[in-house]
Structure formats: C-alpha cells, structure tokens
Scaffold this motif. Structure first.
Motif, PDB file in Angstrom:
ATOM      1  N   LEU A  93      11.453 -32.606  29.021  1.00 33.48           N
ATOM      2  CA  LEU A  93      10.940 -31.455  28.271  1.00 33.48           C
ATOM      3  C   LEU A  93      11.972 -30.336  28.211  1.00 33.48           C
ATOM      4  CD1 LEU A  93       7.208 -31.248  29.305  1.00 33.48           C
ATOM      5  CD2 LEU A  93       8.183 -31.932  27.139  1.00 33.48           C
ATOM      6  N   VAL A  94      12.642 -30.105  29.329  1.00 31.94           N
ATOM      7  CA  VAL A  94      13.688 -29.076  29.314  1.00 31.94           C
ATOM      8  C   VAL A  94      14.790 -29.502  28.356  1.00 31.94           C
ATOM      9  CG1 VAL A  94      15.480 -27.978  30.681  1.00 31.94           C
ATOM     10  CG2 VAL A  94      13.201 -28.241  31.616  1.00 31.94           C
TER      11      VAL A  94
ATOM     12  N   ILE B 232      14.679 -31.312  25.677  1.00 31.13           N
ATOM     13  CA  ILE B 232      14.413 -31.295  24.235  1.00 31.13           C
ATOM     14  C   ILE B 232      13.929 -29.951  23.731  1.00 31.13           C
ATOM     15  CG2 ILE B 232      13.901 -33.749  24.082  1.00 31.13           C
ATOM     16  CD1 ILE B 232      10.941 -32.984  23.888  1.00 31.13           C
ATOM     17  N   THR B 233      13.723 -28.970  24.602  1.00 32.32           N
ATOM     18  CA  THR B 233      13.253 -27.681  24.112  1.00 32.32           C
ATOM     19  C   THR B 233      14.331 -27.051  23.232  1.00 32.32           C
ATOM     20  OG1 THR B 233      12.011 -27.360  26.126  1.00 32.32           O
ATOM     21  CG2 THR B 233      12.400 -25.423  24.779  1.00 32.32           C
ATOM     22  N   PRO B 234      13.986 -26.782  21.979  1.00 33.71           N
ATOM     23  CA  PRO B 234      15.004 -26.213  21.106  1.00 33.71           C
ATOM     24  C   PRO B 234      15.248 -24.751  21.442  1.00 33.71           C
ATOM     25  CG  PRO B 234      12.957 -26.474  19.915  1.00 33.71           C
ATOM     26  CD  PRO B 234      12.728 -27.007  21.280  1.00 33.71           C
ATOM     27  N   HIS B 235      16.459 -24.330  21.213  1.00 26.86           N
ATOM     28  CA  HIS B 235      16.775 -22.927  21.463  1.00 26.86           C
ATOM     29  C   HIS B 235      16.087 -22.041  20.436  1.00 26.86           C
ATOM     30  CE1 HIS B 235      19.809 -19.472  21.777  1.00 26.86           C
ATOM     31  NE2 HIS B 235      18.919 -19.384  22.719  1.00 26.86           N
TER      32      HIS B 235
ATOM     33  N   HIS C 169      12.113 -17.508  22.736  1.00 24.96           N
ATOM     34  CA  HIS C 169      10.962 -17.343  23.602  1.00 24.96           C
ATOM     35  C   HIS C 169      11.457 -16.920  24.986  1.00 24.96           C
ATOM     36  CE1 HIS C 169       7.364 -18.225  25.880  1.00 24.96           C
ATOM     37  NE2 HIS C 169       6.715 -18.256  24.734  1.00 24.96           N
ATOM     38  N   PRO C 170      10.870 -15.877  25.570  1.00 21.80           N
ATOM     39  CA  PRO C 170      11.394 -15.389  26.854  1.00 21.80           C
ATOM     40  C   PRO C 170      11.322 -16.417  27.986  1.00 21.80           C
ATOM     41  CG  PRO C 170       9.364 -14.248  26.261  1.00 21.80           C
ATOM     42  CD  PRO C 170       9.795 -15.025  25.065  1.00 21.80           C
ATOM     43  N   VAL C 171      10.376 -17.318  27.922  1.00 19.93           N
ATOM     44  CA  VAL C 171      10.301 -18.332  28.978  1.00 19.93           C
ATOM     45  C   VAL C 171      11.039 -19.596  28.550  1.00 19.93           C
ATOM     46  CG1 VAL C 171       8.798 -19.702  30.443  1.00 19.93           C
ATOM     47  CG2 VAL C 171       8.076 -17.441  29.697  1.00 19.93           C
ATOM     48  N   LEU C 172      10.568 -20.153  27.432  1.00 23.38           N
ATOM     49  CA  LEU C 172      11.108 -21.446  27.018  1.00 23.38           C
ATOM     50  C   LEU C 172      12.501 -21.319  26.439  1.00 23.38           C
ATOM     51  CD1 LEU C 172       7.931 -22.911  25.382  1.00 23.38           C
ATOM     52  CD2 LEU C 172       8.648 -22.972  27.747  1.00 23.38           C
TER      53      LEU C 172
ATOM     54  N   ASN D  27      14.946 -20.037  27.640  1.00 27.92           N
ATOM     55  CA  ASN D  27      15.949 -20.314  28.665  1.00 27.92           C
ATOM     56  C   ASN D  27      16.209 -21.801  28.843  1.00 27.92           C
ATOM     57  OD1 ASN D  27      16.663 -17.683  29.658  1.00 27.92           O
ATOM     58  ND2 ASN D  27      14.539 -17.538  30.287  1.00 27.92           N
ATOM     59  N   TYR D  28      15.259 -22.623  28.402  1.00 25.61           N
ATOM     60  CA  TYR D  28      15.510 -24.064  28.471  1.00 25.61           C
ATOM     61  C   TYR D  28      16.445 -24.501  27.351  1.00 25.61           C
ATOM     62  CZ  TYR D  28      11.288 -24.190  31.366  1.00 25.61           C
ATOM     63  OH  TYR D  28      10.357 -23.992  32.332  1.00 25.61           O
TER      64      TYR D  28
ATOM     65  N   VAL E 298      19.343 -23.338  26.317  1.00 25.96           N
ATOM     66  CA  VAL E 298      20.798 -23.247  26.388  1.00 25.96           C
ATOM     67  C   VAL E 298      21.372 -24.380  27.222  1.00 25.96           C
ATOM     68  CG1 VAL E 298      21.054 -20.808  25.902  1.00 25.96           C
ATOM     69  CG2 VAL E 298      20.541 -21.543  28.202  1.00 25.96           C
TER      70      VAL E 298
END
Lengths: 644, 350, 68
Positions: free
Chosen positions: A404-405, A407-410, A427-430, A432-433, A435
């Motif tokens: 999940l980390v 594939i999370t798009p920036h 997104h302030p939380v996601l 960060n995943y 980069v």
C-alpha cells in the motif's frame, strides 16, 4: 585414455570450426564496420593531405553525444511534413498498427531469447547432477522448453517481417533514415538471425543423437553459442531504440559521421541491454511457468500433474531469480536517462508519464504478491509445513502494508470537490507515502518478506537437526526482525535529511534486503544439512489456486513489459529520433493513460491467445508417449484441454 | 501464549471502543490525535495494533468456544479497514485512493483466507451453502441476493449519473495532473540563457562570495526539530551579511509579491489561495521544492503558468510569468528565501 | 558521539562473535535469553556497519542528523 583425449580434441576443434563459420559474417563485415559501412574513407595519412588540399569538399560535423569531429558520410535526417508522402496511412493512426506489430514481435522475440538460456541452465544442471533419475528429468525438461520455443521462433520471424513491412509502408521516411544509418548493422542482424536458426535447429534435432558422454557436452556448448548469438541479436536491435532515444554518432542535422560504433554505443545502449536481458529472462520464465500451469490444470493424471507442478516450480523460480535484480538494472537505466537528459528523466518520473509509473508500481507489487502466494500454496504440498501456515496471515499484513505504501500516488486522482476538502494536492498523511523514501521502504519490505516466505518454503517439510538449531532459529528471527526495523528506520530517516543524502539511503536499504537474501538462505541451507524429513514433497498435490497465481504472475509480467515499453518509447515525445528527427505526423502527441492501458491490454490478450495456440501445438506432437504409458487406463487418454 | 493473546485481546477491545467513541463523539474526537510529522507511521502502527488486537480477540473467543466463523472474520476485516480509512484519517482520503486501498485489502483477505486448504474450505462454505440453498432459509437468502445484486448495480449506475455535491451541480471531471512538469534544457530570462542542469544561484554564497551549498545548508531554518532558527543566523539581524542578507531581501520580495497566494507560511494557503483550483503549491510539502533543483524553481517562477511545456497541457496554473515583474536577481533571491524558510535543501545531482 | 564511529560497531560485532564462541564452549547457545542477546548484538552491529559504510562509499554521511 588416449582415445578419449583424441575425441575431446576433435570435438573441441569441430566446435571451434562451427563457431568460426557462424561468426564469419561478423568478422568479414568488421572491416566494413570500422570504415563506416562500406564506403571506405581515405586512409588517415591520405586524409590529412586531402584536408589541406580541398578543405571545402570534405565537410565535417560534430557528434551530438561524443562531441568528436567526423567526416559527414550521410544525408541529414529528413524533415517530414504531414502528408501521404512521408506518412502514408489508412483511416486511423498508423502508430497504433506499428505499436501492435512491435509489441507482438517483442513478446515473441524475448520469449525465444529467454527460453534457450533456461535450456542451457537446466541442461547443465542435468549434466552435472549425480542423481541419474534427476538428470533424466532435467534433460527432459530442457527438451520440453526448447520444444515450446521452436514454434514461437518461427512466429517471431513472421512477426519481424510484419513489423518491417509496417515500417516500410507507414513510415517510409523515418525507416529510410534509420536504415541508412544502420545499414551494415541490419545486414549483420539478418546474418546473425540465419546463424541463430541454424544453431537452434541443430540443437533441437540433435538432442537425441547427442545425449551421451562427450557429445552431450558439445550439445551443451552449442546452447552456449546459441545464447551468445541470441544476445548479440538482441543487443543489435537494442542499438536502434537506443539511437532513437539518445542518438550519437551523427551531427545535429542527423548526418552520419562515419563511426558506426558510436551509433551503436549510445548513452542508453548498455543499460537497455542489461535491463532487457534480465527482463526477457523473467518474462520467459513467467511464460513457461504459465505453460506448465495450463498443462497442470488440464492434466488428467497424477503423473502429469506432478510433472507440470514441478516444471512450473522450476520456471517460476528462474523467473523470480531474474526478477529480483531487475529493479536495480532499471535503476541504472533511469540514472543514465537522467544523466543523458534531465528533462527526459523528469518527464518519465515526475511529469507527463508519472501516472504510468504508479501503474507500474502496482504491477510490481502484484508480481511479488503472487510470488508469495504461490510459495504459501506450495507449502500445501509438503507434510509438516502446517506449522508455518498459521503465521501466513502476519506475512500478509506486512506484505500488504508495504504494498500500500508502495502504490500510494504522490498526487492523487480526485475530483475538484475532494481536492477542496483535502485542501491541496498532497494529502498530509498519505502524501508522505508518495515520495521515494517511503516507496523504497515499501518495496524492500515486500522483497524481504518474499525472502522470508522462501525460507519458510525451504524448511517446509524439514526439521533442522544441527546441535545449534535453537540458536540458529533465534538468530534468523532476529536478523529478519531487525532487517525490517533497519529498512523502515531508513525510510523514516530519509524525511529528515536533505535530498542529496537521502537518495543514498536506498543503497543500505537494498543491502539490508540482499543480506537477508544471501545470508539467510545460506544459513538456512547450512541448518538444513542432514535435516530430518517429515515427508517428501508431494508434487502435484498443490492447489489449483497456486496455478492461477502463476498465470496471474505471467500476465502481470506481460502487461508490465508492454507498459514499460510504451513508457520508454513515448518519452521521446514528438521525436522520431530524439532532438534529431521530428515526428510531424498527426499522431505526435502522447496518448491518454486510458488509451495506452487499453492498447497494452489488447496486446497482452492477443499474445496470450496466440501463445495458447502455440502451447496447444506443442501438445499435439507430444501426445503419443503418454498414451502408450497409460494404455492400461481406458478412457483416460490425455487430450488437450479445449476452450481456450 | 495465552497471556500474550489475552493482552492483545484487551488491547483490541480498547482500541476498537476508542475508535468508535472518537468517531461517534462519545469521547473527544482527538483523544488520540494524529501527531503532525509522524502521521504516516502512526497510521501503520495503529493498523498493526488493530490486527494484533483482533488476533487476540479471535483467539480468546475461540478458546471460549465462541469462535467467529472464518467467513465473517474476513468480511469484518475488510469492513473495518474501509471504515477506518473513511472515518479515522483526516482530511478525507480521495475516493480513488480509498478504492485502491479497499481493493488491496480484499486481495489481502483473500490471500489470508485461502492460504491453506482448511481455512479456504471454511471460508467458502457459507458461500457454497447459499448457492446450493438446501434449506428454506438459505433459499430465501439466495433469492434476496438475486434481487439485491441487480438493484445495487442499478443504484450505483444511477448514482453515478446523478449530480453530486452540496449545490447539486455537476462535478467537474477528474483531472490527472502532473506536479513536476519536465523543464526545458535551458531558459532565457531577461536576455540571458540559463542552462538548468548547470546554473547556480548567484546568491547562495559563503562569506568569501563563492557558491557554497554546504555553507548555506548550515544556516537554514532547522526543519526537523520544530522549525528553529539557527543561533547567529537571523537574516533580519541588522548586521547580517552575505547569504543571510540575500535571504532577507528574498523574503521582502516574497512578502511583496508571492505570499498572497503561497501563504505567509509558504504552505500554499495564502489569502487568495482558495480562489484557485488547484490551490497554489505548498513549499513545505516534502514533495515540492525539496525534490527539485533550484534552477527548476527559477524557471517556474520566471515563466509562470504560461511557460509550461506544451506536452503536458492543460497545466491548470495561473502563476504569472514573474520575469515581467521581477529582475533576474530578485527571482534568485526569492528562490533562496523559499528554501531557507521551509528548511529544505535544493536537490543536487551528486 | 561514540555511536557515529564505525569502530564502535566493529567492536560490538567482535563482542557478539566472542560471546557466540563463549556460548558455544559453555553450551549456552540453547538458552533462549542468551541466544537472543548474542543475536541482537551481532545483527545490530552488522546493520549499523552496513548503513555506515554503504553511505560512506557514496561520499555521504549516514550520521548526518546525529552529528548536528
């Protein structure tokens, strides 16, 4: 003894002669090559004089990449205009036709290049193994492999022909220019193809005749030659696309400067070569594994199931073995792209094509997920593996969080309303995943988990008996646990240090993963020496789901290959040859992501339908043997599965 | 084993109650708040706690003879994740990402449920039972499914055609935007050509007046430890010279020109920010200027939205080409200030 | 700080290896606590060495944040 030696010398000589004949075309053309494809320029001494005499006549140009001076020896790249003269067409995009032909040729090409390499490996394993029964099994497997590739080989040639016709009829100006520059290379390519065919046929048809003693070794060496030729073939073809992406050996107008080696050896040639070889192997392994899965699922007897279960396992292991170094080769390629042209790199990774990389990340994740799933399912065919099966759910959790980390798009896909609600693109939380730092952590967690699954698989039916087994187990557990900690720590640490230090963190991260891979599998091997077997591996007793996982893996490979090829090709944007020859056809734009995805899916579908046909052809020839063997089982004559 | 599992079960119960309490307003909604800067890891950590808690819970119930059937465990877990993503994480996660996460979770649950033959049998048994419909009750359920599935499909399709949103206006379509457009190899500003790969900020200098990123890196606002200014590195000090003076001048230009949109904290939430869609770039995000070379920012500032490359059109940027209002020197100083203030270092190759 | 010195980690690794051999001699290795301690010492030291040297190889400083 003397006779034996004599035989040896003869065979080596025969082999040498064969190689010499096969490489003759290259040798004879080397002269022509060095002098720039036939038109011998005046010798240097003469040239120096000539320069003084008629300076006006000898025009010099500057190499766009190597920055060397050379004598202009070709016409400038044509300036095309939109019209039927330069771009003859039907009523739709010529580009799509070309895309299709290219992709299919590439699929089959990489398949027939990869399979002989596997054959070589497996045949070698068969020759060196001490176990007679196993040796026979390996040999039969290698033979099975090459048999599949034979039909595919002729299809490759046909598709290559189709590709050339498509080029000639739809892009005459561009193809004319390309072939004017690569003329000698193309001839060598054709000759190499002939050599490849010759070797392949001798290799295949000579299998039975050359199965004993020294002849077997000669047969094996022939597979080496076959692969050398195949690799050279591929590298020559790579030089064309390398030239299109990062031209060299020509001046700014695209005029050939007389040094064909510069044209071949462009900035991206070697990274492309390495990446493609590894990619082909992974792909080839995937396709063979899918073949085995197909045969497994359509099998009627336990023997067949056992055989194809085993074959699928071997092919899958080979595919994964080459899958693991693949990202590093890709990383090198990307680095070279950035070094060659920064904006090309940004177009790929951060700009226009960045969305495709999100899809790619998803596909990579799927590859690892299905690999793990297969390994877990494979625990089912061993007695005593139940003790590990209980813990799979935790591996699933770790794997999926990493995925999940990863594939999370920036930048997320969202409607403007959602954008407003979120208050920004990130997104302030996601966010960060999204980069690199987090993604590196994600993928390394995934790979480490895969290694762990593999270690479990190796121990499935075995109980270590070494006296220090308790310490060994604790040490392994600690090592894996702290490897996860180190990877995650480095991923977090990356947020707190500047970018130029941060990029370096990926190296220790990868090293951590590789430490797990090498040390832990090795330690595991040592611990399992003389281990107590709790039961044999019951080949064929694997669940059908595992075979679907293999098919999924192979399909994901195919899809990803299509995707990456598309990305690589479309990064040239509106250039036929980057910064040298502009694409002035009406189709010089970049496709939408949706269209590209559909096109790739179509190509994948077409490839699998056609290769199923090839598989089916393979079963036609092989039918006799099982029938005889199973004559006592009336009504159970194995028949090829219908409905594909 | 039992002790660990009971502890986990207790944790699971407390965590679940807390989550529900926070979402439905029984306890204060920020009882366990997401700590700025640590949110991503916190989220993973929370999920891990829940997984551990559920494992313990399931173990305890099992030993008490009240095991939850495998099927419902799976369904329940997927539902939990969807619920968590929808209600726990703020600001709301866009649908596309939630859909992605949801799908992956379903795949994960499938992998978990089918990881061995026995579990897989248990998991699919209820499904097969409904399909076989051996008892009247099951037959009823099957019939209900037969009706409910088409109705649900119809509902979804209908819903996707109906205008959404508060004012019931038709939503704009989703737009795929690329954040970092590919820059040109060089850019010409005020008659001077800057090669992006090699140009340097003339104001990023050490006391000797030489370009020195190491030196300036030491003087920026500390990013990790709560945005402190370095001692003796205050640009607004009267006596500040060299790099720090340049930062101050850049700051003045920033607050005269840029902060209306990009915000006084450089986070893209200026006075006018929400008039734009998308809102202006947030420089404090680790994904914007921290990822880019200084020359890239220079090019973007000078050429604005109009100067973006054609191949990525439409760009949806209204930033004016600042070269029409500022001198080259002023642009370089603004860039210097942006990095100083956010505490990021410009990206360098090697 | 001493932790930023790779020699410290080498020393730790050495201690771990010595403990390993001592444990082998004294038949302590099948003692769970002892085995865990030895493992942790060795593995922690190993990963720090990996982190340190692989960053240094690239001309970068792994301890960037800690030196400040």
């Amino acid at each position: 003894m003397g006779r034996q030696n004599g035989k040896k010398i003869w065979s080596i000589m025969a082999l040498g002669a064969m190689m010499a004949i096969l490489l003759l075309p290259v040798a004879t053309s080397l002269n022509a090559l060095a002098s720039g494809g036939g038109e011998a320029p005046p010798a240097p001494a003469v040239k120096a004089e000539g320069d003084k005499k008629d300076e006006a006549k000898v025009e010099k140009g500057r190499d766009v990449y190597y920055k060397t001076e050379g004598i202009v020896a070709g016409a400038p790249a044509p300036k095309t205009t939109d019209g039927t003269k330069d771009y003859p067409r039907y009523n739709f995009e010529s580009r799509v036709l070309l895309w299709f032909a290219n992709q299919q040729h590439l699929y089959y090409g990489s398949f027939v290049l990869a399979v002989p390499i596997f054959c070589m490996i497996i045949e070698f394993m068969g020759v060196v193994t001490k176990d007679k029964a196993m040796a026979k099994k390996y040999d039969q497997l290698a033979y099975d492999f090459i048999k599949i590739s034979l039909t595919a080989y002729s299809l490759t040639a046909i598709l290559g022909g189709i590709l050339i016709f498509t080029f000639l009829t739809l892009y005459p100006a561009f193809f004319g220019y390309l072939s004017s520059i690569f003329r000698p290379v193309m001839h060598i390519y054709a000759l190499m193809f002939v050599a490849e065919s010759g070797t392949l046929y001798i290799y295949y048809y000579g299998w039975d005749k050359m199965k004993e003693g020294l002849l077997k070794w000669i047969h094996l060496s022939m597979s080496v030659i076959l692969n050398v030729i195949g690799t050279v073939l591929m590298m020559l073809a790579n030089s064309w696309i390398g030239f299109m992406m990062s031209p060299a050996g020509v001046d700014e107008q695209g005029r050939f400067l007389g040094n064909i080696w510069h044209v071949i050896h462009t900035a991206l040639w070697n990274p492309l070569n390495v990446h493609r070889i590894l990619g082909n192997m992974a792909f080839g392994g995937g396709v063979v594994a899918a073949y085995a899965a197909y045969r497994f699922l359509s099998a009627k007897t336990d023997e067949e199931r056992a055989h194809y279960d085993w074959m699928g396992y071997i092919a899958m292991a080979l595919a994964v073995a080459f899958l693991i170094p693949l990202p590093f080769a890709g990383y090198w390629l990307m680095r070279e792209v950035y070094a060659y042209r920064q904006q090309m790199g940004i177009t790929l990774m951060g700009g226009l094509l960045a969305w495709l990389f999100i899809i790619q990340a998803t596909m990579i994740g799927i590859l690892f997920l299905s690999t793990n799933y297969y390994l877990w399912q494979a625990l089912g065919r061993m007695r005593g593996a139940e003790k590990y099966q209980r813990y799979i759910k935790y591996l699933v959790f770790v794997l999926v969080v990493g995925f999940l980390v990863f594939i999370t798009p920036h930048t997320m896909v969202m409607t403007p309303a959602e954008l407003k609600a979120m208050g920004g693109q990130q997104h302030p939380v996601l966010g960060n995943y999204g980069v690199m730092s987090a993604k590196n952590g994600g993928i390394n967690v995934i790979i480490t988990t895969t290694v762990l699954s593999f270690v479990w698989y190796m121990r499935g039916n075995k109980e270590p008996m070494v006296p220090w087994k308790k310490f060994g187990n604790i040490f392994m557990g600690t090592f894996f646990g702290l490897a996860y900690v180190n990877i995650i720590w480095l991923a977090i640490y990356g947020y707190y240090i500047p970018a130029n230090v941060r990029v370096g963190l990926s190296v220790p991260q990868v090293a951590t993963t590789l430490s797990c891979l090498f040390f832990m599998t090795a330690l595991n091997g040592v611990m399992l020496k003389g281990a107590k077997q709790m039961g044999p591996i019951e080949w064929g007793k694997i669940s059908a789901r595992s075979q679907y996982a293999i098919i999924m893996l192979a399909t994901a490979f195919t899809w990803m290959m299509g995707l990456m090829g598309y990305i690589r090709s479309s990064v040239r944007l509106f250039w036929h040859v980057n910064e040298i020859m502009r694409d002035n056809s009406p189709w010089a734009y970049t496709h939408t992501v949706g269209f590209a995805a559909n096109m790739i899916s179509f190509n994948v579908l077409f490839f699998w339908v056609s290769i199923l046909f090839v598989f089916w052809l393979g079963t036609l020839g092989a039918k006799k043997a099982p029938v005889e063997a199973k004559a006592h089982a009336p009504g159970r004559v194995p028949e090829p599965a219908h409905g594909h | 084993m039992k002790a660990i599992m009971s502890a986990a079960a207790v944790v699971g119960v407390i965590a679940s109650l807390l989550l529900l309490g926070m979402i439905f307003g029984v306890v204060k909604a920020d009882t366990v708040h997401l700590v700025e800067g640590y949110m991503p890891m916190q989220m993973i950590f929370e999920l891990a706690i829940f997984v551990a808690g559920f494992t313990g819970l399931s173990y305890m119930l099992n030993s008490m003879g009240m095991a939850i059937p495998r099927f419902w465990q799976g369904i329940g877990f997927v539902a939990f994740i969807l619920f968590y993503l929808k209600s726990r994480v703020y600001p709301p996660i866009p649908f596309s990402v939630r859909a992605m996460y949801g799908t992956v979770t379903m795949v994960a649950v499938f992998m978990w449920m089918s990881s061995n033959e026995e579990d897989w049998k248990k998991f699919r048994q209820p499904i097969l039972n409904v399909m076989d419909a051996a008892t009247p009750k099951l037959k009823l359920i099957r019939t209900l499914f037969l009706i409910a599935i088409p109705v649900a499909l119809w509902g979804f399709s209908y819903q996707s055609f109906v205008p959404q949103g508060a004012g019931a206006d038709v939503d704009e379509p989703i737009e795929l935007r690329t954040v970092h457009p590919a820059p040109p190899a060089s850019t010409k500003v005020h008659g001077k050509t800057f090669v992006l790969q090699t140009s340097q900020n003339p104001y990023r200098v050490n006391p000797e007046g030489k370009y020195d990123q190491e030196y300036s890196n030491k003087l920026i606002v500390e990013q990790a430890m709560g945005r402190l200014m370095q001692a003796n590195a205050n640009p607004w000090d009267e006596k500040a010279e060299g790099y720090l003076k340049n930062v101050r001048e850049g700051g003045e230009i920033f607050f005269q020109n840029c902060h209306f949109c990009h915000g006084d904290n450089l986070n893209g939430r200026g006075l006018h920010a929400f008039a734009f869609n998308p809102i202006p770039a947030n420089f404090t995000d680790p994904g914007t200027i921290a990822q880019l070379q200084e020359t890239f920012i220079f090019w973007r500032v000078s050429k604005g939205g109009l100067g973006l490359p054609r191949e990525g059109f439409p760009w949806a940027s209204v930033m004016p080409p600042w070269e029409q209002h500022l001198t080259t020197d002023e642009i370089w100083k603004v860039v210097l200030f942006e990095y100083w203030h956010t505490g990021y270092y410009p990206r360098t190759w090697d | 700080m001493i932790v930023t010195n790779p020699l410290f980690w080498f020393a730790l690794l050495a201690i771990g290896v010595v403990l390993l051999f001592v444990g082998k001699k004294m038949d302590l290795l099948n003692n769970t606590a002892y085995a865990a301690v030895v493992s942790v010492v060795i593995v922690v030291a190993y990963f720090h060495i990996v982190d340190h040297y692989l960053m240094e190889m690239q001309g970068l400083d792994y301890w960037y944040l800690f030196r400040k």
